[in-house]
Structures are given as C-alpha cells and as structure tokens.
Design a protein around this motif. Structure first.
Motif, short mmCIF file in Angstrom:
data_model
loop_
_atom_site.label_atom_id
_atom_site.label_comp_id
_atom_site.label_asym_id
_atom_site.label_seq_id
_atom_site.Cartn_x
_atom_site.Cartn_y
_atom_site.Cartn_z
N GLY A 240 0.83 -1.20 0.00
CA GLY A 240 0.00 0.00 0.00
C GLY A 240 0.86 1.24 0.00
N PRO A 241 0.24 2.44 -0.12
CA PRO A 241 1.01 3.69 -0.14
C PRO A 241 1.90 3.84 1.09
N GLN A 242 1.43 3.31 2.25
CA GLN A 242 2.21 3.48 3.49
C GLN A 242 3.51 2.67 3.47
N ASP A 243 3.62 1.69 2.56
CA ASP A 243 4.85 0.89 2.48
C ASP A 243 5.92 1.57 1.63
N LEU A 244 5.52 2.65 0.96
CA LEU A 244 6.45 3.35 0.06
C LEU A 244 6.84 4.69 0.68
#
Lengths: 205, 205
Positions: free
Chosen positions: B119-123
């Motif tokens: 998800g965006p939070q992993d990037l």
C-alpha cells in the motif's frame, strides 16, 4: 554496472560467482533479501556457512552425510556386494527415487575431464579400486552420464580393475519410456537395436 | 527430494527461498559451493550478512547508499528542482547510464500493488509529498513501469499533490528506438501516434 553502495556491489559480486547467475540476477536477489525480514538473510548465511564448514562424507561411499557412515551404507538390508558407481549425490537421489536398486553406492565426486582439469586423482577412484580388491564385491554398475567424460571415467576404472574378478555393467542406454522413435537421435536408436533385450524382460518394473 | 544430510537439506531449503530459484537449482548451487574452496562460501555469507545488517538509505532520495546523503544528492552540480520518481535502485542505475538526466531522484521502494499487499504506506510517498510541499521543486518526472500498478502509483502521488504548484510529467511511452512498427503492440503504437512529437525534437540526443 555502477553501484551507489560498496556493500551492495560486494554482495552482487559474490552472488554472481555462483554458476548460472549473472550480475543482473545477483542484483535482483540482493534487493529481494533487503526487502525481506533480516532473519531470512541470517538463516540463509548460517545454513550455507554450516554446510560448508561442517559437511561430512560417508567413509564408505563418499556420499554427503551428517554421520560417519551414511544411512544407505549402514542399512544391513542392502546388498553390499553390488556397488553402483555415480558422479554425485544427485545421482544417488535419482536412483533411490526409482526404488529399483538395493545395493550400495560409490560417489566419485565428478568425472574425468581434462577440459575442466579434473583428473583421476581428484575423484575417489583409488578408494573404489581398493574396496573391490579387498573382495566381497560381486558387481560394479557404472551409472555415469552417457558423455565422453563419463565413458572415459568408466573405462579408466575398468582398466584399474584388470585381473580382479568382478562383474562390471553399465546402466542401459536406449529410448526413454514414453518417447517417440522418430525424435530419438541416431546413436541412441542404433545402440538400442544392437543391445535389444528379450521381450519378457521389458515387461518388468 | 530426500536428502542424506540435514545440513544439505537445510541449505537447499534456504537457497530455494530466493525468487526464481527452485529446489533443483538450489541443490546445484549448494553442491557447487561444496566443491569450491571454503573461502568462497565465507566471502558470500559475510557479504550478504553485511549487506543486510549495515545497509543504509539516503536520507533525501531513499536510494541505497553507504553514507547518509548519497553521491547524487550530495552533488551540487545536479539540479535539485527536478525530481525523477522511480521504483528502486535498478531504475536509478538505468537512468544514470543514459547520461540524460541531471536532476535528483526519489526512490519509492516499489509501487502500489494490492495483489502483493503493498500500500502507499509501504512506500516513501509521504516523504516525497513533504519534500515537494516544502518548495524548491519545479518538476516531478514519473518514471515507473508502464503497468497498472505503476499508473496507480503515479495517480496516487498526483492526487496527493493537488493544490501544490509543481509540474508533473511521465517519461515518454512509444516505439523503442530500433524497433519495427509491425511488431509493436496496438496500445503502444496508438499512444505513440496520439503523443507524437515535433520532428525537430526527435533529432535530439
């Protein structure tokens, strides 16, 4: 390839020393490890380190083994009079999988190959010849690859055993089960006609 | 596969956890290491261990780096107003090799992919958006793979930057230099017609 990190460059270099792995694949593997939890890398490095430093070879057949005498050699139900000569542990595993062989093995550790600087002294041939000369072995089955190097190795061992009474055989070469004749190569097909077997035998196994 | 040695079995298991490497290849690699001098294995394991435990990421662009600020970010000759957004270090290396880009990078560490639970939070998207909002950035170039995931990631970042004055562009998609038209896929060919460029521009570089 220019790297922004010496650590990465070094890891990629070491991985790409493995056979069949180029720089690009090595980089992919290194980046994969970086994305995984740190334990995966430590498990991998400790498994490799232990393998290399603690590995033992069976004192009788030279197969890889964790104990002094491997499971196969230690098994009293197996026929110690028949020895199947193979290149490495993969061949032992392949033949064991067939369930058709109840004798013991002798692992040479390779085959004679002047191209790769492997001579008879690099293999466990001396120990095989001594074992046969000591007596108690009735048959040697050569199960090496059907290549120039395999044939050379078979012949070298055969010559070393001149004067010793032991039956020698090689595994049958021929058309693989399930293969169509028209796609078989000429040499294999030719030999399979010369070395034909009684029809009754072909029904076994 | 049945192994005669736990050490070997364990090493094969750990090697086969790497992407694209099956049990057979893993066994081949393990046996290769056993045939090589012990140093080769220790060099490999120490390089991997150091990589995983000591690796650092550039505090500005998140690229892999041995120092706090990577060579590219620390280079005063590069244009800090233009940021090229990429997935990982391989893309940085590929673009650097072209010699056509003099700005800085921002390494996301992947792309949004619900299928792979990314998800965006992993990037590193939050840090990118903050950097742009702080000012001083005139253009963001999206250089992600031309896939559903790449397009989703581009669009997600684009939405996060609503209201912020920054030029955004993506690298050109089209027929690769040297490719024949008849073998190009329809979507690429269609887009290359829609996004045609002035002929004079095509003579550059």
């Amino acid at each position: 390839m220019e790297f922004s990190s010496k650590l990465l460059e070094n890891a990629v270099y070491e991985i790409s020393q493995l056979p069949g792995i180029g720089k690009r694949t090595a980089l992919r593997l290194a980046l994969h490890l970086l994305k995984q939890p740190e334990e995966q890398t430590s498990h991998l490095t400790s498994a490799l380190g232990k393998l290399r430093s603690q590995i033992k070879f069976c004192s009788n057949c030279h197969n890889i083994s964790d104990v002094a005498l491997c499971e196969i050699c230690a098994n009293s139900k197996r026929d110690a009079a028949i020895i199947c000569v193979v290149e490495d542990i993969r061949d032992v595993m392949a033949i064991e999988n067939t369930g058709q062989f109840r004798g013991l093995y002798h692992v040479l550790g390779g085959k004679i190959s002047p191209m790769e600087c492997v001579g008879p002294q690099d293999l466990t041939i001396v120990s095989l010849v001594e074992k046969v000369k000591k007596g108690g072995v009735s048959e040697l089955i050569f199960a090496l690859s059907s290549t120039m190097e395999g044939d050379t190795t078979n012949f070298y061992i055969f010559k070393q055993l001149e004067g010793v009474t032991v039956k020698t055989s090689t595994i049958a070469r021929g058309i693989a089960v399930g293969d169509e004749l028209e796609y078989a190569d000429e040499i294999t097909l030719g030999r399979s006609i010369l070395n034909r077997i009684p029809f009754e035998n072909s029904m076994k196994a």
